[in-house]
Scaffold this active site. Structure first.
Site, PDB file in Angstrom:
ATOM      1  N   PRO A 134       0.785  -1.227   0.000  1.00 45.68           N
ATOM      2  CA  PRO A 134       0.000   0.000   0.000  1.00 45.68           C
ATOM      3  C   PRO A 134       0.820   1.281   0.000  1.00 45.68           C
ATOM      4  O   PRO A 134       1.815   1.393   0.721  1.00 45.68           O
ATOM      5  CB  PRO A 134      -0.834  -0.106   1.284  1.00 45.68           C
ATOM      6  N   ASN A 135       0.347   2.207  -0.805  1.00 41.46           N
ATOM      7  CA  ASN A 135       0.876   3.575  -0.929  1.00 41.46           C
ATOM      8  C   ASN A 135       2.188   3.672  -1.700  1.00 41.46           C
ATOM      9  O   ASN A 135       2.651   4.778  -1.966  1.00 41.46           O
ATOM     10  CB  ASN A 135       1.021   4.248   0.453  1.00 41.46           C
ATOM     11  N   ARG A 190       5.749  12.207  -2.798  1.00 36.09           N
ATOM     12  CA  ARG A 190       5.706  12.749  -1.432  1.00 36.09           C
ATOM     13  C   ARG A 190       6.798  12.110  -0.589  1.00 36.09           C
ATOM     14  O   ARG A 190       7.288  11.040  -0.929  1.00 36.09           O
ATOM     15  CB  ARG A 190       4.354  12.435  -0.768  1.00 36.09           C
ATOM     16  N   TYR A 206      11.650   8.317   1.389  1.00 33.08           N
ATOM     17  CA  TYR A 206      11.542   7.230   0.407  1.00 33.08           C
ATOM     18  C   TYR A 206      12.263   7.502  -0.919  1.00 33.08           C
ATOM     19  O   TYR A 206      12.205   6.667  -1.830  1.00 33.08           O
ATOM     20  CB  TYR A 206      10.060   6.926   0.143  1.00 33.08           C
ATOM     21  N   ALA A 224       3.183  -1.087   4.643  1.00 35.81           N
ATOM     22  CA  ALA A 224       2.593  -1.152   5.997  1.00 35.81           C
ATOM     23  C   ALA A 224       2.118  -2.562   6.354  1.00 35.81           C
ATOM     24  O   ALA A 224       2.093  -2.929   7.539  1.00 35.81           O
ATOM     25  CB  ALA A 224       1.446  -0.157   6.113  1.00 35.81           C
ATOM     26  N   ASP A 253       1.485 -16.174   6.173  1.00 38.97           N
ATOM     27  CA  ASP A 253       1.019 -17.537   5.912  1.00 38.97           C
ATOM     28  C   ASP A 253       1.157 -17.903   4.432  1.00 38.97           C
ATOM     29  O   ASP A 253       1.533 -19.037   4.101  1.00 38.97           O
ATOM     30  CB  ASP A 253      -0.447 -17.694   6.338  1.00 38.97           C
ATOM     31  N   HIS A 298      12.861  -3.109   1.972  1.00 38.48           N
ATOM     32  CA  HIS A 298      12.300  -1.822   2.387  1.00 38.48           C
ATOM     33  C   HIS A 298      13.227  -0.719   1.927  1.00 38.48           C
ATOM     34  O   HIS A 298      14.453  -0.844   2.027  1.00 38.48           O
ATOM     35  CB  HIS A 298      12.136  -1.742   3.907  1.00 38.48           C
ATOM     36  N   ARG A 347      13.563   3.688  12.569  1.00 35.54           N
ATOM     37  CA  ARG A 347      12.324   4.462  12.573  1.00 35.54           C
ATOM     38  C   ARG A 347      11.463   4.106  13.803  1.00 35.54           C
ATOM     39  O   ARG A 347      11.982   3.585  14.783  1.00 35.54           O
ATOM     40  CB  ARG A 347      11.591   4.223  11.244  1.00 35.54           C
ATOM     41  N   ARG A 379       7.523  -0.136  13.474  1.00 32.55           N
ATOM     42  CA  ARG A 379       8.064  -0.641  12.198  1.00 32.55           C
ATOM     43  C   ARG A 379       9.158  -1.688  12.411  1.00 32.55           C
ATOM     44  O   ARG A 379       9.706  -2.228  11.462  1.00 32.55           O
ATOM     45  CB  ARG A 379       8.631   0.515  11.365  1.00 32.55           C
TER      46      ARG A 379
HETATM   47  O1  CA2 Z   1      10.688   1.636   3.770  1.00 39.64           O
HETATM   48  C1  CA2 Z   1       9.838   0.986   3.165  1.00 39.64           C
HETATM   49  O2  CA2 Z   1       9.999   0.563   2.025  1.00 39.64           O
HETATM   50  C2  CA2 Z   1       8.479   0.720   3.835  1.00 39.64           C
HETATM   51  O3  CA2 Z   1       8.054  -0.574   3.463  1.00 39.64           O
HETATM   52  C3  CA2 Z   1       7.533   1.775   3.296  1.00 39.64           C
HETATM   53  C4  CA2 Z   1       6.152   1.721   3.950  1.00 39.64           C
HETATM   54  C5  CA2 Z   1       6.265   1.717   5.469  1.00 39.64           C
HETATM   55  O4  CA2 Z   1       4.968   1.539   6.042  1.00 39.64           O
HETATM   56  C6  CA2 Z   1       7.193   0.616   5.971  1.00 39.64           C
HETATM   57  O5  CA2 Z   1       7.295   0.718   7.367  1.00 39.64           O
HETATM   58  C7  CA2 Z   1       8.570   0.762   5.356  1.00 39.64           C
HETATM   59  C8  CA2 Z   1       5.315   2.935   3.530  1.00 39.64           C
HETATM   60  C9  CA2 Z   1       5.136   3.046   2.055  1.00 39.64           C
HETATM   61  C10 CA2 Z   1       4.438   4.348   1.771  1.00 39.64           C
HETATM   62  O6  CA2 Z   1       5.017   4.917   0.628  1.00 39.64           O
HETATM   63  C11 CA2 Z   1       4.839   6.256   0.417  1.00 39.64           C
HETATM   64  C12 CA2 Z   1       5.558   6.784  -0.619  1.00 39.64           C
HETATM   65  C13 CA2 Z   1       5.443   8.130  -0.902  1.00 39.64           C
HETATM   66  C14 CA2 Z   1       4.609   8.928  -0.146  1.00 39.64           C
HETATM   67  C15 CA2 Z   1       3.884   8.376   0.875  1.00 39.64           C
HETATM   68  C16 CA2 Z   1       3.992   7.033   1.153  1.00 39.64           C
END
Ligand code: CA2
Length: 156
Positions: free
Chosen positions: A17-18, A25, A30, A84, A94, A107, A114, A118
């Site tokens: 997700p996201n 953003r 990221y 997430a 599973d 990741h 963090r 997480r």
């Molecule tokens: O560091 C990573 O790759 C994560 O998997 C990214 C997830 C986070 O929940 C994990 O703890 C670590 C979040 C991805 C959200 O991606 C976004 C990218 C741009 C703007 C907002 C969110």
């Protein structure tokens, strides 16, 4: 004369997700690359290993579970950034536990530097390895790791 058909080995790359928002953003966390940038680089890099890539992103947990199951039946490895769902999904745990191919967890950020929530991953215990904190490069490192495992297997 009989024809030789070479079947391309494929790696499934799953994004949770996201991650579709990458590059738009929070670049300080990221990075600036979009998910399409990462996909493009992975496809180019995979060719150097003689591998093909199936690349997916979803905001829906069940869709990711379905792709894990599909890859387990058809592909040689999985690279997964469950985003997430890493920290919440027993269903992904599973699904991965039920397949035989190597799964590498990726990741972009260093999840251990963090927030505490997480620090736990439902994926790590069923993955062959985890790469975090290297940004988009982590996906390429994961591909190298799987390619190396597949090459080693061929020698046995
Ligand atoms: O560091 C990573 O790759 C994560 O998997 C990214 C997830 C986070 O929940 C994990 O703890 C670590 C979040 C991805 C959200 O991606 C976004 C990218 C741009 C703007 C907002 C969110």
């Amino acid at each position: 004369m009989a024809k030789t058909i070479t079947v391309l080995k494929t790696i499934t790359v799953l994004n949770g997700p996201n991650l579709n928002l990458l590059g738009t953003r929070e670049p300080e966390v990221y990075g600036t690359q979009t998910l399409l940038d990462i996909e493009t680089k992975l496809r180019t890099h995979a060719k150097t290993h003689g591998l093909g890539i199936n690349f997916h992103q979803s905001n829906i947990e069940g869709e990711l579970v379905g792709w894990v199951q599909d890859a387990g039946m058809a592909d040689q490895g999985i690279i997964i950034n469950a985003a997430a769902y890493t920290h919440t999904s027993v269903a992904l745990h599973d699904a991965i536990a039920a397949i035989q191919i190597p799964v590498v967890e990726v990741h972009l950020s260093n999840i251990y530097a963090r927030e505490d929530y997480r620090h736990h991953s439902y994926i790590s215990g069923v993955a062959v390895g985890v790469i975090c904190g290297f940004g988009a490069q982590g996906y390429l490192l994961a591909l190298d790791a799987i390619a190396s495992m597949l090459a080693d297997k061929k020698q046995i």
